[in-house]
Design an enzyme around this catalytic site. Structure first.
Site, PDB file in Angstrom:
ATOM      1  N   GLY A 151      10.096  -5.920   0.378  1.00  0.00           N
ATOM      2  CA  GLY A 151       9.840  -6.928   1.390  1.00  0.00           C
ATOM      3  C   GLY A 151       8.753  -7.910   1.013  1.00  0.00           C
ATOM      4  O   GLY A 151       8.828  -9.092   1.331  1.00  0.00           O
ATOM      5  N   TYR A 157       2.929  -6.856  -5.966  1.00  0.00           N
ATOM      6  CA  TYR A 157       3.277  -5.713  -6.818  1.00  0.00           C
ATOM      7  C   TYR A 157       2.851  -5.918  -8.263  1.00  0.00           C
ATOM      8  O   TYR A 157       3.308  -5.218  -9.152  1.00  0.00           O
ATOM      9  CB  TYR A 157       4.786  -5.469  -6.769  1.00  0.00           C
ATOM     10  CG  TYR A 157       5.306  -5.188  -5.383  1.00  0.00           C
ATOM     11  CD1 TYR A 157       5.289  -3.907  -4.856  1.00  0.00           C
ATOM     12  CD2 TYR A 157       5.803  -6.220  -4.585  1.00  0.00           C
ATOM     13  CE1 TYR A 157       5.767  -3.648  -3.582  1.00  0.00           C
ATOM     14  CE2 TYR A 157       6.283  -5.977  -3.306  1.00  0.00           C
ATOM     15  CZ  TYR A 157       6.257  -4.692  -2.808  1.00  0.00           C
ATOM     16  OH  TYR A 157       6.721  -4.453  -1.549  1.00  0.00           O
ATOM     17  N   HIS A 163      -0.434  -3.961  -3.325  1.00  0.00           N
ATOM     18  CA  HIS A 163       0.498  -2.844  -3.212  1.00  0.00           C
ATOM     19  C   HIS A 163       0.492  -1.941  -4.445  1.00  0.00           C
ATOM     20  O   HIS A 163       1.060  -0.841  -4.407  1.00  0.00           O
ATOM     21  CB  HIS A 163       1.928  -3.356  -2.996  1.00  0.00           C
ATOM     22  CG  HIS A 163       2.179  -3.864  -1.612  1.00  0.00           C
ATOM     23  ND1 HIS A 163       1.387  -3.558  -0.547  1.00  0.00           N
ATOM     24  CD2 HIS A 163       3.182  -4.654  -1.119  1.00  0.00           C
ATOM     25  CE1 HIS A 163       1.858  -4.130   0.548  1.00  0.00           C
ATOM     26  NE2 HIS A 163       2.942  -4.804   0.228  1.00  0.00           N
TER      27      HIS A 163
END
Length: 254
Positions: A151, A157, A163
């Site tokens: 998402g 990332y 994250h």
């Protein structure tokens, strides 16, 4: 190629559903065989229990040994046997899922828990008594590709993204499960920002996916260090001269 495609999304009209359909269509159009397990559509039972391994509920349920005994005696439940037969027929595995809470959906984790049991997926020794794993195993000679929608935007990332690096988030699946079982693990197809996609974005993602799928037979796998290739000592710890001074998941890449 003989492809076994395992998908885990509850909505066939989702981006995942669209990518699944487009990817499988592209493979079949090029003459490849595709066998599918759509776990939600199948109503897959994801929970390890005694019934799956024909274990007597009056006795203590020791999961690994019960599963091994059921496999060797032909007493596995029919749903587990069917998935193992699909794996055995394939030379390439595609595992497709949305990343939920930094991992795979529970239904897919439960598929691995039930199907990849002792006696079938692990627990073997080589001719010298060494444990078999990480580069050798029941998937030796097969290729595996993860197709993952996420998402958040791609920079979430990255190596310094909040994250965490996506390669590390996928390490349990790609290294600890697929490579452990002997597969050549291909770099994943990563589709970030999925919940903000326009129809045009979906078409672009499908194009990228199809290109990656059709190149699977020639794509270089992730260069993980093999367990018995000399980089690890007898305790399966990296030798002092391998990546000296470094720690973390990245040290297991050659």
């Amino acid at each position: 190629m003989k492809v076994f495609w395992i998908s885990a999304h509850p909505e066939p009209r989702s981006l995942n559903g669209f990518l699944t359909a487009e990817g499988q269509r592209a493979l079949r159009a090029e003459g490849h065989e595709v066998e599918v397990s759509d776990l939600y559509a199948m109503g897959w039972h994801p929970v390890v229990d005694a019934a799956g391994y024909a274990h007597d509920p009056a006795e203590r349920f020791q999961v690994a040994s019960a599963a091994k005994h059921a496999y060797e005696s032909g007493a596995l439940s029919a749903d587990i046997r069917a998935e193992q037969e699909k794996i055995n027929r394939a030379d390439t595995l595609v595992i497709q899922f949305p990343m939920w809470w930094f991992g795979m959906p529970a239904i897919l984790k439960g598929w691995f828990d039930r199907v990849w049991h002792q006696g079938y997926a692990y627990g073997f020794r080589g001719p010298g008594g060494e444990w078999i794993g990480y580069g050798d195993g029941f998937l030796a000679g097969k290729r595996a590709l993860a197709v993952v929608t996420m998402g958040g935007p791609s920079w979430f990332y990255g190596e310094r993204g909040i994250h965490g690096a996506v390669d590390e988030l996928l390490f349990p699946l790609q290294h600890g499960t697929l490579f452990y079982a002997g597969a050549k693990v291909l770099p994943p197809v990563l589709i970030s920002g999925a919940d903000r996609f326009t129809p045009e974005d979906g078409q672009n993602a499908a194009k990228e996916l199809c290109e990656r799928l059709l190149a699977m037979s020639t794509t270089e796998p992730i260069p993980y260090r093999t367990q018995n290739g000399g980089d690890y000592d007898e305790n399966l710890v990296l030798q002092p001269y391998v990546a000296p001074g470094l720690t973390g998941l990245g040290v297991h890449l050659a």
